[in-house]
Design a protein around this motif. Structure first.
Motif, PDB file in Angstrom:
ATOM      1  N   GLU A  92       0.836  -1.215   0.000  1.00 49.50           N
ATOM      2  CA  GLU A  92       0.000   0.000   0.000  1.00 49.50           C
ATOM      3  C   GLU A  92       0.864   1.257   0.000  1.00 49.50           C
ATOM      4  OE1 GLU A  92      -4.108  -1.654   2.044  1.00 49.50           O
ATOM      5  OE2 GLU A  92      -2.751  -0.442   3.282  1.00 49.50           O
ATOM      6  N   PHE A  93       1.958   1.222   0.747  1.00 56.04           N
ATOM      7  CA  PHE A  93       2.840   2.394   0.794  1.00 56.04           C
ATOM      8  C   PHE A  93       3.465   2.628  -0.581  1.00 56.04           C
ATOM      9  CE2 PHE A  93       6.766   4.651   2.175  1.00 56.04           C
ATOM     10  CZ  PHE A  93       6.152   5.715   2.807  1.00 56.04           C
ATOM     11  N   SER A  94       3.841   1.534  -1.259  1.00 59.28           N
ATOM     12  CA  SER A  94       4.402   1.658  -2.609  1.00 59.28           C
ATOM     13  C   SER A  94       3.376   2.253  -3.565  1.00 59.28           C
ATOM     14  CB  SER A  94       4.847   0.278  -3.090  1.00 59.28           C
ATOM     15  OG  SER A  94       5.256   0.319  -4.438  1.00 59.28           O
ATOM     16  N   ARG A  95       2.123   1.842  -3.417  1.00 55.37           N
ATOM     17  CA  ARG A  95       1.069   2.361  -4.294  1.00 55.37           C
ATOM     18  C   ARG A  95       0.866   3.856  -4.062  1.00 55.37           C
ATOM     19  NH1 ARG A  95      -2.446  -1.183  -3.106  1.00 55.37           N
ATOM     20  NH2 ARG A  95      -3.742   0.003  -1.640  1.00 55.37           N
ATOM     21  N   TRP A  96       0.935   4.299  -2.775  1.00 56.51           N
ATOM     22  CA  TRP A  96       0.797   5.730  -2.485  1.00 56.51           C
ATOM     23  C   TRP A  96       1.932   6.515  -3.141  1.00 56.51           C
ATOM     24  CZ3 TRP A  96       0.068   4.658   3.440  1.00 56.51           C
ATOM     25  CH2 TRP A  96      -1.212   4.133   3.656  1.00 56.51           C
ATOM     26  N   GLN A  97       3.141   6.005  -2.969  1.00 60.62           N
ATOM     27  CA  GLN A  97       4.280   6.733  -3.540  1.00 60.62           C
ATOM     28  C   GLN A  97       4.201   6.771  -5.058  1.00 60.62           C
ATOM     29  OE1 GLN A  97       7.848   4.998  -1.791  1.00 60.62           O
ATOM     30  NE2 GLN A  97       7.847   6.598  -0.215  1.00 60.62           N
ATOM     31  N   ALA A  98       3.714   5.685  -5.636  1.00 63.49           N
ATOM     32  CA  ALA A  98       3.591   5.664  -7.105  1.00 63.49           C
ATOM     33  C   ALA A  98       2.580   6.699  -7.588  1.00 63.49           C
ATOM     34  CB  ALA A  98       3.186   4.276  -7.574  1.00 63.49           C
ATOM     35  N   SER A  99       1.615   7.048  -6.707  1.00 66.60           N
ATOM     36  CA  SER A  99       0.607   8.055  -7.095  1.00 66.60           C
ATOM     37  C   SER A  99       1.060   9.465  -6.756  1.00 66.60           C
ATOM     38  CB  SER A  99      -0.719   7.746  -6.412  1.00 66.60           C
ATOM     39  OG  SER A  99      -0.597   7.898  -5.004  1.00 66.60           O
ATOM     40  N   GLY A 100       2.299   9.608  -6.279  1.00 67.60           N
ATOM     41  CA  GLY A 100       2.862  10.935  -6.034  1.00 67.60           C
ATOM     42  C   GLY A 100       2.660  11.467  -4.633  1.00 67.60           C
ATOM     43  N   ILE A 101       2.222  10.633  -3.672  1.00 70.64           N
ATOM     44  CA  ILE A 101       2.053  11.083  -2.293  1.00 70.64           C
ATOM     45  C   ILE A 101       2.975  10.270  -1.371  1.00 70.64           C
ATOM     46  CG2 ILE A 101      -0.317  11.826  -2.659  1.00 70.64           C
ATOM     47  CD1 ILE A 101      -1.253   9.250  -1.321  1.00 70.64           C
ATOM     48  N   ALA A 130       7.852  10.400   3.213  1.00 73.89           N
ATOM     49  CA  ALA A 130       7.373   9.864   4.496  1.00 73.89           C
ATOM     50  C   ALA A 130       8.008   8.496   4.777  1.00 73.89           C
ATOM     51  CB  ALA A 130       5.855   9.759   4.489  1.00 73.89           C
ATOM     52  N   VAL A 131       7.712   8.002   5.960  1.00 68.25           N
ATOM     53  CA  VAL A 131       8.221   6.702   6.416  1.00 68.25           C
ATOM     54  C   VAL A 131       7.040   5.820   6.802  1.00 68.25           C
ATOM     55  CG1 VAL A 131       9.549   5.502   8.208  1.00 68.25           C
ATOM     56  CG2 VAL A 131      10.420   7.654   7.226  1.00 68.25           C
ATOM     57  N   ILE A 132       7.107   4.571   6.396  1.00 65.86           N
ATOM     58  CA  ILE A 132       6.108   3.600   6.837  1.00 65.86           C
ATOM     59  C   ILE A 132       6.706   2.802   7.995  1.00 65.86           C
ATOM     60  CG2 ILE A 132       6.875   1.961   5.040  1.00 65.86           C
ATOM     61  CD1 ILE A 132       3.310   2.177   6.460  1.00 65.86           C
ATOM     62  N   ARG A 133       6.020   2.793   9.114  1.00 61.02           N
ATOM     63  CA  ARG A 133       6.509   2.087  10.303  1.00 61.02           C
ATOM     64  C   ARG A 133       5.719   0.771  10.451  1.00 61.02           C
ATOM     65  NH1 ARG A 133       9.988   5.387  12.846  1.00 61.02           N
ATOM     66  NH2 ARG A 133       9.633   7.661  12.822  1.00 61.02           N
ATOM     67  N   ILE A 134       6.448  -0.319  10.649  1.00 56.47           N
ATOM     68  CA  ILE A 134       5.841  -1.651  10.715  1.00 56.47           C
ATOM     69  C   ILE A 134       6.342  -2.355  11.967  1.00 56.47           C
ATOM     70  CG2 ILE A 134       5.576  -3.874   9.539  1.00 56.47           C
ATOM     71  CD1 ILE A 134       6.340  -2.381   6.916  1.00 56.47           C
ATOM     72  N   ASN A 135       5.418  -2.851  12.771  1.00 57.93           N
ATOM     73  CA  ASN A 135       5.783  -3.558  14.000  1.00 57.93           C
ATOM     74  C   ASN A 135       6.282  -4.963  13.677  1.00 57.93           C
ATOM     75  OD1 ASN A 135       4.881  -1.706  16.318  1.00 57.93           O
ATOM     76  ND2 ASN A 135       3.092  -1.725  14.965  1.00 57.93           N
ATOM     77  N   ASP A 176      -7.569   4.183   2.698  1.00 64.56           N
ATOM     78  CA  ASP A 176      -7.990   5.272   1.810  1.00 64.56           C
ATOM     79  C   ASP A 176      -7.909   6.619   2.513  1.00 64.56           C
ATOM     80  OD1 ASP A 176      -8.439   3.372  -0.096  1.00 64.56           O
ATOM     81  OD2 ASP A 176     -10.632   3.347   0.148  1.00 64.56           O
ATOM     82  N   ALA A 177      -8.323   6.644   3.792  1.00 69.79           N
ATOM     83  CA  ALA A 177      -8.269   7.900   4.548  1.00 69.79           C
ATOM     84  C   ALA A 177      -6.831   8.342   4.764  1.00 69.79           C
ATOM     85  CB  ALA A 177      -8.987   7.734   5.882  1.00 69.79           C
ATOM     86  N   MET A 178      -5.928   7.361   4.961  1.00 74.42           N
ATOM     87  CA  MET A 178      -4.521   7.711   5.143  1.00 74.42           C
ATOM     88  C   MET A 178      -3.954   8.294   3.857  1.00 74.42           C
ATOM     89  SD  MET A 178      -2.134   7.719   7.489  1.00 74.42           S
ATOM     90  CE  MET A 178      -1.308   9.197   6.853  1.00 74.42           C
ATOM     91  N   ALA A 179      -4.363   7.733   2.736  1.00 72.13           N
ATOM     92  CA  ALA A 179      -3.900   8.277   1.457  1.00 72.13           C
ATOM     93  C   ALA A 179      -4.368   9.725   1.284  1.00 72.13           C
ATOM     94  CB  ALA A 179      -4.417   7.406   0.312  1.00 72.13           C
ATOM     95  N   GLU A 180      -5.593  10.026   1.684  1.00 70.14           N
ATOM     96  CA  GLU A 180      -6.106  11.387   1.590  1.00 70.14           C
ATOM     97  C   GLU A 180      -5.305  12.330   2.475  1.00 70.14           C
ATOM     98  OE1 GLU A 180     -10.229  11.353   2.487  1.00 70.14           O
ATOM     99  OE2 GLU A 180     -10.774  10.037   0.813  1.00 70.14           O
ATOM    100  N   LEU A 181      -4.945  11.869   3.688  1.00 69.87           N
ATOM    101  CA  LEU A 181      -4.139  12.716   4.573  1.00 69.87           C
ATOM    102  C   LEU A 181      -2.766  12.992   3.968  1.00 69.87           C
ATOM    103  CD1 LEU A 181      -4.697  11.686   8.313  1.00 69.87           C
ATOM    104  CD2 LEU A 181      -5.371  13.789   7.149  1.00 69.87           C
ATOM    105  N   PHE A 182      -2.146  11.937   3.388  1.00 66.53           N
ATOM    106  CA  PHE A 182      -0.846  12.142   2.756  1.00 66.53           C
ATOM    107  C   PHE A 182      -0.965  13.142   1.609  1.00 66.53           C
ATOM    108  CE2 PHE A 182       1.165   8.088   4.430  1.00 66.53           C
ATOM    109  CZ  PHE A 182       2.186   8.761   5.097  1.00 66.53           C
TER     110      PHE A 182
END
Length: 616
Positions: A427-436, A440-445, A595-601
């Motif tokens: 999902e993070f890769s998809r956001w970056q591919a869309s220009g957002i 940023a950093v994706i944090r994963i436990n 989806d909401a996180m993508a909107e915030l980004f």
């Protein structure tokens, strides 16, 4: 009836006898023998050579008003009268007649009776034999003189042999039943016998309540590992003996296997009385035991449950007791827990989770929500933390606390962690591919299971490469407690992850300061202040002192610092005043869907105004 016919009839009756019916069948046969031989009384006795006694099995006719205890029930050979003493080792029939025996026996008996008012009896004792061992006797009493003919004596021997066969069969059946109902190691009842007993106690016509105490030794494994299983068996035997000593005669004690025991007190016992018994047993069982020169002691956890006859089943009652003892052990052991409906609900919930968790991973019912990380000075979104959720069909959206521990207990934590990492990276890769989210950093436990698993570093490298991510945009979070569990393995794994290029954060930092001595040697990029020190920040001076120390520590080691659990403007302002500007928490944003996180980004910022609570 001829003697041959009598023996045949006796054989037919005794052949049908079982352990359960042998006493009644024997009494019926004795009645036939009394009538056939013209005697007044007959009896059947078995020998117990372990206590050197003869035990009454059946008699005819039955004596009226027999006292309790019956003085003839068990007669010890030492000091016994001749008829009983002869029964210990006799191999041939023994006859006792009034002495002296004049030529006119009947005239003698008449004169004795006239003089004393008592008619002397004639006695006969025929041994029951098993090889060379005398196992009992068949006895006859005649008030007056009874002469036994050779034919009658032979018939008695044949009948005694038949009784001996029944006795051997009964002993064998009893032994099989004992083995079927008792535990080999302790001699206590086993699960089968326990279930049958509780079934009887829970019949509708029985009195209630029926209480059950489930006992579980704490950490018996340490004895087995240190001294061997033989010592563990000795300890269990000593434990069982103390249970016998501390319980009543009517109480049923069973060993279910391993270190699990169940006690069913006799009679109706309420929860308070059952709990009091559990405390008494707990105290007694805490006494030390000496085994092989070692003085040992173990604590015991106990669960108490009550059943109502006619309403509850045996499985219901044992399941409740088992849930209660599990609750006691989860509380640290050496505890006593009484079953409650709340326990049942928790158990039902956990079972539901355990049964369906594998399917959830396979079928896609898991989703990720994201918790933004914000620069509180500007509102800029700097990172987001991936948080797994389970969209349960009947229980709604479940948070990780509901199922992570279950996943760990059934060895699914690694599989669950891999799903979270792949999904978050995708999902993070998809956001970056869309220009957002480009900066940023994706944090994963990361779970403890993943951290020490073979191939974990390689798996991370492959996942990042698969989705075309820059390693610096991925931060793996491990808790402080995980770091110190196996510091050498952790150090090696973290070094490998740094070679891959990902960032490393220590989550929940400050909960023990246990990682401080290793912090310098670990390739860590970020410290995340545990929310427990942040929630009351600004009102709790002790929390402030800890937070200031962590801020100073991060500055000294040149580490990025993030505050978790920022939920009040006061806490936010206090952090900013002391130099911590990166934060997560409900004041800034709750966890939100993808989806909401993508909107915030896309917006890049969350407006910040700490004069009023922020809602998103």
């Amino acid at each position: 009836m001829s003697l041959d016919t009598l023996v045949t009839n006796v054989a037919a009756k005794l052949m049908a006898a079982t352990s359960a019916t042998s006493a009644q069948v024997s009494q019926d046969v004795l009645a036939d023998l009394v009538a056939s031989f013209g005697v007044d009384f007959s009896f059947l006795r078995y020998n117990d050579h372990s206590i050197r006694a003869t035990v009454l099995v059946a008699e005819w006719p039955p004596r009226p008003d027999v006292p309790d205890p019956d003085p003839l029930g068990v007669v010890y050979f030492d000091g016994a009268d001749p008829i009983f003493a002869a029964a210990e080792n006799a191999k041939e029939p023994v006859f006792f007649s009034p002495e002296p025996a004049p030529d006119d026996a009947e005239d003698y008996q008449r004169r004795v009776q006239e003089a004393s008012g008592v008619t002397l009896p004639s006695l006969a004792s025929v041994p029951l034999l098993s090889g060379e061992i005398t196992t009992g006797c068949l006895g006859f009493i005649k008030i007056g003189i009874k002469d036994w003919t050779p034919e009658e004596t032979n018939a008695l021997k044949a009948i005694a042999s038949l009784f001996a066969q029944v006795q051997a069969r009964v002993v064998a059946e009893d032994q099989l039943r004992y083995l079927a109902e008792h535990d080999d190691l302790t001699g206590l009842y086993n699960r089968r016998a326990l279930l049958a007993h509780i079934d009887e106690r829970l019949r509708p016509e029985e009195a209630g309540p029926v209480s059950v105490l489930f006992l579980d030794l704490d950490r018996l494994k340490a004895i087995n590992d240190y001294l061997g299983h033989h010592a563990g068996d000795w300890f269990i035997q000593a434990f069982a003996e103390r249970l016998r000593e501390e319980t009543g005669d009517g109480d049923v004690i069973a060993r279910l296997g391993g270190d699990e025991f169940v006690i069913v007190p006799a009679g109706s016992v309420d929860a308070d009385a059952a709990e009091a018994l559990a405390h008494r047993l707990q105290d007694a069982l805490r006494d030390r035991v000496t085994i092989g020169g070692e003085t040992l002691t173990r604590t015991v956890s106990a669960g108490v449950a009550l059943g109502v006859p006619g309403r509850d089943t045996t499985s219901d009652l044992l399941r409740r007791a088992d849930q209660a003892v599990l609750n006691a052990k989860n509380a640290g052991g050496n505890k006593i827990a009484v079953f409650t409906d709340e326990m049942s609900l928790r158990s039902e919930f956990r079972n539901d989770i355990e049964l369906h968790l594998q399917n959830v991973i396979d079928t896609g019912s898991l989703i990720l929500h994201y918790l933004p990380e914000v620069d509180m000075r500007t509102g800029e979104i700097l990172a987001t933390e991936a948080l797994v959720r389970w969209q349960h069909p009947t229980r709604g959206l479940l948070l990780p606390d509901s199922f992570i521990h279950v996943a760990e207990s059934i060895n699914l934590a690694g599989e669950l962690g891999r799903w979270v990492m792949r999904t978050a990276c995708e999902e993070f890769s998809r956001w970056q591919a869309s220009g957002i989210a480009e900066d940023a950093v994706i944090r994963i436990n990361v779970s403890p299971v993943q951290l020490v698993a073979d191939g974990f570093v390689q798996s991370v490298a492959e996942t990042i490469a698969e989705f075309g991510l820059d390693g610096k945009s991925v931060c793996l979070e491990i808790t402080e407690s995980v770091v110190v569990q196996d510091i050498e393995t952790t150090r090696i794994t973290l070094a490998g992850l740094k070679e891959v290029g990902v960032r490393i954060a220590i989550d929940d930092f400050g909960t023990g300061y246990s990682v401080l001595t290793h912090l310098k040697s670990l390739p860590v990029d970020t410290l995340k202040i545990d929310k427990g020190f942040v929630l009351e920040l600004g009102t709790n001076p002790e929390d402030l002192a800890i937070v200031r120390a962590i801020i100073a520590l991060a500055e000294a080691f040149n580490l990025e610092l993030v505050a978790e659990g920022v939920e009040s403007p006061t806490a936010a302002m206090t952090l900013l005043q002391h130099g911590c500007h990166r934060a997560q928490g409900f004041l800034l944003s709750r966890p939100i869907p993808s989806d909401a996180m993508a909107e915030l980004f896309a917006k890049r910022v969350i407006p910040v105004d700490f004069s009023v609570p922020i809602r998103t």
